[in-house]
Design a protein around this motif. Structure first.
Motif, PDB file in Angstrom:
ATOM      1  N   LYS A 232     -25.948  -4.990  22.163  1.00 38.87           N
ATOM      2  CA  LYS A 232     -25.835  -3.483  21.087  1.00 38.87           C
ATOM      3  C   LYS A 232     -24.879  -3.566  20.729  1.00 38.87           C
ATOM      4  O   LYS A 232     -24.057  -3.472  21.743  1.00 38.87           O
ATOM      5  CB  LYS A 232     -26.955  -2.782  21.670  1.00 38.87           C
ATOM      6  N   TYR A 234     -21.240  -0.621  18.842  1.00 34.76           N
ATOM      7  CA  TYR A 234     -21.874   0.402  18.713  1.00 34.76           C
ATOM      8  C   TYR A 234     -19.973   0.461  17.489  1.00 34.76           C
ATOM      9  O   TYR A 234     -19.130  -0.355  18.038  1.00 34.76           O
ATOM     10  CB  TYR A 234     -20.999   1.161  20.128  1.00 34.76           C
ATOM     11  N   PRO A 313     -27.001   6.167  17.392  1.00 36.83           N
ATOM     12  CA  PRO A 313     -26.909   5.444  16.321  1.00 36.83           C
ATOM     13  C   PRO A 313     -26.073   5.464  14.616  1.00 36.83           C
ATOM     14  O   PRO A 313     -26.051   6.547  14.638  1.00 36.83           O
ATOM     15  CB  PRO A 313     -28.248   5.193  15.742  1.00 36.83           C
ATOM     16  N   ASN A 314     -25.352   4.685  15.007  1.00 39.89           N
ATOM     17  CA  ASN A 314     -23.929   4.596  14.212  1.00 39.89           C
ATOM     18  C   ASN A 314     -23.156   5.693  14.274  1.00 39.89           C
ATOM     19  O   ASN A 314     -22.506   5.112  13.201  1.00 39.89           O
ATOM     20  CB  ASN A 314     -25.323   4.428  12.844  1.00 39.89           C
TER      21      ASN A 314
END
Length: 364
Positions: A232, A234, A313-314
């Motif tokens: 994952k 970021y 998220p994001n």
């Protein structure tokens, strides 16, 4: 008048052609070798593995390391098995591989199409290799065109592929192999001719693993899927103070990627990009007396992962590095690091396993 214009056009075309030829002569060809890795304590062995540079029959291929147990001592993406096999000026387009996962006592096979365009884009322009020239008394930047293509073999038949040079290592693909029950392992090891001998061979490899891994095997708790969570990324940007005069930051990320950030070469511009949580950070900075210092910071993989997962998220995240400029050489404190978002801060101190600072007489 027409003749003059014609001559001028010919001269212009000739100059452009010469300039193009000179540029091509200056452009060195990239080259690459092969490597293979596994997650730490999840050993594997390649029965047959090749990177093919063409999809046509009888195309050139490079061997992956075989006839050896692969079990790196560090995290995802690190390797202690490489070859001198590779190629120059051509890019691999396909991976064909069969291997055994010793913790599962299973063989896997797969043939995969690689992202050749992405791989070539990472290699064709070379990596920067800055060093301090003592004679010239200045920093010189060389270009390095040698790369390694590293194939990661994960439990469950997952395959990862990285391209690594002197400046950066980038994950370029994730693939899923299938279980293969028809691999003739006695070709590689005569003791594996029968199932009993094969099981004994595997048991011998497993007997050398830590008790935690043995327990996972016995109780059927191998953490399939865990390594995918390490991939994952970021919207992460390192943040440093101008007065710290940070020259460079090197990050090893938990997804197996590596990044060099040369602030002193890039006018202190920090690129905005997707980044995974870090496993290790090396930073070169200046203390209160303007002495050049170097600090290493190591993070616990599971703790740093859990803290990063607290973000939304994001969202944009600042990786804020606060340096105590009074830190002395050999001190094991001095770096305070936190994540900063629009509405909160997350202290990363509990994820730091160790840190230490040294003097660094010359840059890079």
């Amino acid at each position: 008048m027409k003749n003059k214009i014609r001559v001028l056009l010919l001269l212009t075309l000739l100059n452009l052609t010469l300039a193009s030829c000179q540029k091509n002569m200056e452009q060195k060809e990239y080259s690459w070798t092969t490597a293979a890795c596994t997650p730490k304590n999840y050993p594997a062995e390649i029965f047959s593995g090749h990177l093919l540079t063409n999809l046509k029959p009888n195309s050139y291929y490079a061997y992956l390391p075989f006839n050896t147990v692969i079990n790196p001592k560090e995290g995802l993406g690190s390797n202690n098995n490489s070859t001198t096999d590779g190629a120059t000026g051509i890019v691999p387009k396909k991976l064909d591989i069969t291997w055994i996962s010793y913790t599962e006592n299973k063989s896997y096979s797969g043939v995969f199409n690689l992202d050749a365009n992405k791989i070539e884009a990472l290699m064709i322009n070379g990596d920067r290799e800055p060093f301090y020239d003592n004679k010239l008394k200045k920093i010189v930047i060389n270009k390095y065109y040698g790369y390694g293509i590293n194939v990661g073999l994960l439990p469950g038949g997952v395959v990862l592929v990285w391209v690594g040079g002197s400046e950066n290592t980038t994950l370029v693909g994730r693939y899923q192999a299938h279980e293969d029950k028809n691999v003739d392992w006695k070709v590689a090891h005569s003791s594996m001719e029968e199932k009993k001998g094969a099981d004994e061979y595997v048991a011998d490899i497993v007997s050398r693993l830590p008790q935690e891994i043995k327990n996972q095997i016995v109780h059927g708790r191998i953490p399939f899927g865990y390594w995918d969570t390490l991939l994952k990324q970021y919207n992460l940007t390192p943040v440093v103070k101008p007065e710290d005069k940070v020259e460079s930051i090197y990050f090893n990320y938990i997804n197996g990627e590596f990044e060099s950030i040369f602030l002193s070469l890039d006018d202190n511009v920090m690129s905005i990009k997707k980044r995974a949580a870090p496993r290790k950070m090396n930073i070169v900075w200046h203390d209160i007396n303007d002495r050049r210092m170097e600090s290493d910071v190591y993070f616990d993989e599971k703790k740093i992962k859990a803290l990063f997962e607290q973000t939304k998220p994001n969202e944009g995240i600042g990786f804020v590095i606060n340096i105590d400029r009074n830190t002395k050489p050999r001190e094991t404190t001095g770096m305070a690091i936190k994540l900063k978002t629009k509405d909160r801060e997350i202290d990363l101190q509990e994820a730091i396993v160790s840190q230490e600072t040294f003097t660094k007489p010359v840059p890079y």
